[in-house]
Design a protein around this motif. Structure first.
Motif, mmCIF file in Angstrom:
data_model
loop_
_atom_site.group_PDB
_atom_site.id
_atom_site.type_symbol
_atom_site.label_atom_id
_atom_site.label_comp_id
_atom_site.label_asym_id
_atom_site.label_seq_id
_atom_site.Cartn_x
_atom_site.Cartn_y
_atom_site.Cartn_z
ATOM 1 N N GLU A 1 5.305 3.269 7.093
ATOM 2 C CA GLU A 1 5.068 2.467 5.890
ATOM 3 C C GLU A 1 3.571 1.836 6.059
ATOM 4 O O GLU A 1 2.739 1.949 5.239
ATOM 5 N N PRO B 1 -2.476 9.276 -1.464
ATOM 6 C CA PRO B 1 -2.157 8.283 -1.885
ATOM 7 C C PRO B 1 -0.854 7.895 -2.524
ATOM 8 O O PRO B 1 -0.509 8.711 -3.301
ATOM 9 N N LYS B 2 0.170 6.879 -2.188
ATOM 10 C CA LYS B 2 1.466 6.859 -2.768
ATOM 11 C C LYS B 2 1.994 5.629 -2.624
ATOM 12 O O LYS B 2 1.555 4.859 -1.750
ATOM 13 N N LEU B 3 3.175 5.395 -3.314
ATOM 14 C CA LEU B 3 3.761 3.902 -3.403
ATOM 15 C C LEU B 3 4.528 3.819 -2.037
ATOM 16 O O LEU B 3 5.156 4.872 -1.496
ATOM 17 N N LEU B 4 4.407 2.627 -1.497
ATOM 18 C CA LEU B 4 5.374 2.303 -0.163
ATOM 19 C C LEU B 4 6.701 2.177 -0.247
ATOM 20 O O LEU B 4 7.496 2.520 0.364
ATOM 21 N N GLN C 1 0.708 4.815 5.939
ATOM 22 C CA GLN C 1 0.530 4.965 4.515
ATOM 23 C C GLN C 1 -0.401 4.050 3.755
ATOM 24 O O GLN C 1 -1.065 4.279 2.971
ATOM 25 N N SER C 2 0.266 2.814 4.090
ATOM 26 C CA SER C 2 -0.700 1.686 3.200
ATOM 27 C C SER C 2 -2.250 1.811 4.074
ATOM 28 O O SER C 2 -3.006 1.540 3.039
ATOM 29 N N ASN D 1 -3.666 4.496 1.927
ATOM 30 C CA ASN D 1 -4.014 3.921 0.557
ATOM 31 C C ASN D 1 -5.314 2.956 0.484
ATOM 32 O O ASN D 1 -5.920 3.146 -0.511
ATOM 33 N N TYR E 1 -8.412 4.838 0.256
ATOM 34 C CA TYR E 1 -8.741 5.572 -0.890
ATOM 35 C C TYR E 1 -9.079 4.421 -1.674
ATOM 36 O O TYR E 1 -10.000 4.713 -2.768
ATOM 37 N N TYR F 1 1.181 -0.704 -2.918
ATOM 38 C CA TYR F 1 0.525 0.353 -2.364
ATOM 39 C C TYR F 1 0.039 -0.082 -0.777
ATOM 40 O O TYR F 1 -0.380 0.555 -0.146
ATOM 41 N N VAL F 2 -0.210 -1.483 -0.673
ATOM 42 C CA VAL F 2 -0.721 -1.877 0.579
ATOM 43 C C VAL F 2 0.267 -2.837 1.026
ATOM 44 O O VAL F 2 0.752 -3.905 0.331
#
Length: 469
Positions: free
Chosen positions: A73, A200-203, A76-77, A80, A83, A209-210
């Motif tokens: 997570e 980029p995608k939702l967590l 991915q944050s 994001n 981006y 996103y972050v």
């Protein structure tokens, strides 16, 4: 963890030093026929790039690098976040290009546009570089940048070289811009081709996103990094305002030569240390910090004792237009600056990567005070030319080192000074004095042999840093 970082450091040293030496070799051929005033305009272009990429590469990159053991997570944050930084870069780029090009020549405006495009492409590689930086697989970044520097230098020589310039009929500044764009494209393509998980995608289902932790750190670093940015780039801002191409040309050449060590050794040690310090115990932090300090003192003392006597002889390689007394003095002072820069970099890496969030407030006020003092000294000292700018940098960075050591001591780290000096350091002072007995090209040969022998004596220090065990 430390051994893993050591392997990455080996890649960084080998690839980046080789590419930088190649870069300097071909640049000698270009600069021998280039007037200092024209070359001085590249200071404006460097400032344009640094301003455009400041938020993305300084603030946000340091934000996710502080994570101790990032999970999926958080990774991915971080993607994001980069981006988001890229979007900011895209917005800042045209504004920066317009401001820097205002009241300049058409050729400069075209080159500034190319540098703006280059900054956006360079920024676009950051979301794809996240996974390699978090995993400490920095050899991927090193290979990308090494290849990019190699090709950029060849392109620059083809476009501006003495025997090929007539074929392409390209203005000098525009040639620099084309080479910079090619550099950014190669970095992006290389990193993009090897990376995964970069969309980029939702967590989670709540639409985040972050992660909140990263937002908080990012906010704190925005304020701190802005102060550090001024400390690092104010010299270029003053030179652009002062608008003396000769001073800018001398300073740019000297810093370009001196950047072999800071940009391709210091920066990589600092990046590894910044990622590594939060992940290890305090005892390991102390041992690693002392190893780094000893290694940086070895480099710094060597450069000071060898570089000051050899400055004039070395600059003759670039052509007689670069051997004015002001340029030689600037080169000699920059040797001292390189030493100070290395110590400051590693101590600030420790402070920035380990300082508690609650302590960032008062540390930020210290940075503000340092920025004010540096600004005043720079405005006054620029009247002395390129040497005055370097003296201001030395004084400013010395204050920053003092503040960092106070914080290091407060954190419980006890530096043993006998362990951070190279072996037989007194011989470097002897070498400094002996070099004044000879001149010219013979001086460079004898210096290389003498300091090569001293380097072998201290080889264990280098191995300890590379292996980090």
């Amino acid at each position: 963890m430390i051994n893993k970082a050591g392997k990455e450091l080996t890649w960084l040293f080998a690839l980046k030093i080789l590419s930088r030496l190649f870069d300097l070799t071909l640049n000698i051929l270009v600069l021998r026929d280039l007037e200092p005033g024209i070359y001085g305009l590249t200071t404006n272009l460097d400032l344009l790039t640094n301003v455009t990429l400041f938020y993305l590469k300084i603030v946000l990159k340091q934000t996710y690098s502080r994570l101790k053991d990032p999970n999926q997570e958080q990774t991915q944050s971080a993607v994001n976040l980069m981006y988001f930084g890229l979007l900011i870069t895209i917005c800042i780029s045209p504004i920066t290009v317009f401001v820097m090009s205002y009241n300049q020549s058409v050729n400069f405006a075209k080159t500034a546009f190319l540098y703006g495009i280059s900054a956006i492409i360079d920024g676009a590689s950051e979301p794809y570089a996240v996974q390699w930086i978090i995993q400490l697989k920095l050899n991927v970044i090193a290979k990308a940048e090494g290849l990019a520097v190699f090709i950029k230098t060849i392109v620059l020589y083809i476009l501006l070289g003495k025997y090929t310039r007539e074929i392409f009929q390209i203005e000098t500044l525009i040639g620099f811009g084309i080479a910079q764009v090619i550099y950014s494209i190669i970095v992006f393509v290389y990193i993009f081709s090897l990376s995964t998980k970069t969309k980029p995608k939702l967590l989670n289902e709540e639409g985040v996103y972050v992660v909140s932790e990263m937002k908080q750190i990012g906010y704190q670093f925005t304020l701190m990094a802005f102060m550090k940015f001024l400390l690092q780039e104010l010299e270029k801002i003053v030179m652009v305002i002062y608008n003396n191409p000769i001073i800018s040309g001398e300073f740019t050449l000297v810093s370009h030569i001196g950047s072999i060590i800071p940009r391709f050794i210091y920066v990589n040690i600092e990046q590894i240390a910044y990622n590594l310090f939060p992940k290890i115990s305090q005892d390991e932090q102390q041992q690693l910090l002392q190893k780094y300090l000893r290694f940086l003192n070895l480099i710094g003392i060597s450069i000071v004792s060898a570089g000051i006597p050899c400055a004039s002889a070395f600059l003759q390689i670039y052509g007689t237009q670069w051997t004015a007394d002001s340029c030689v003095l600037a080169m000699q002072l920059y040797c001292i600056y390189i030493w100070i820069m290395g110590i400051n970099g590693i101590t600030e890496s420790y402070v920035n990567s380990t300082i508690a969030t609650k302590d960032m407030g008062w540390y930020r006020y210290l940075l503000i005070a340092q920025t004010i003092i540096y600004s005043l000294s720079l405005v006054i000292m620029v009247q002395l030319g390129s040497s005055g700018i370097i003296i201001s940098n030395i004084l400013s960075m010395s204050v920053r080192i003092f503040v960092s050591f106070l914080i290091i001591h407060k954190s419980g780290i006890q530096i043993q000074w006998s362990r951070i000096l190279p072996k037989f350091w007194i011989l470097y002072i002897c070498g400094f004095l002996l070099q004044y007995l000879t001149q010219g090209f013979q001086l460079l040969i004898l210096t290389a042999i003498y300091y090569g022998i001293l380097g072998l004596v201290n080889l264990r220090t280098v191995i300890d840093v590379i292996k980090s065990n």
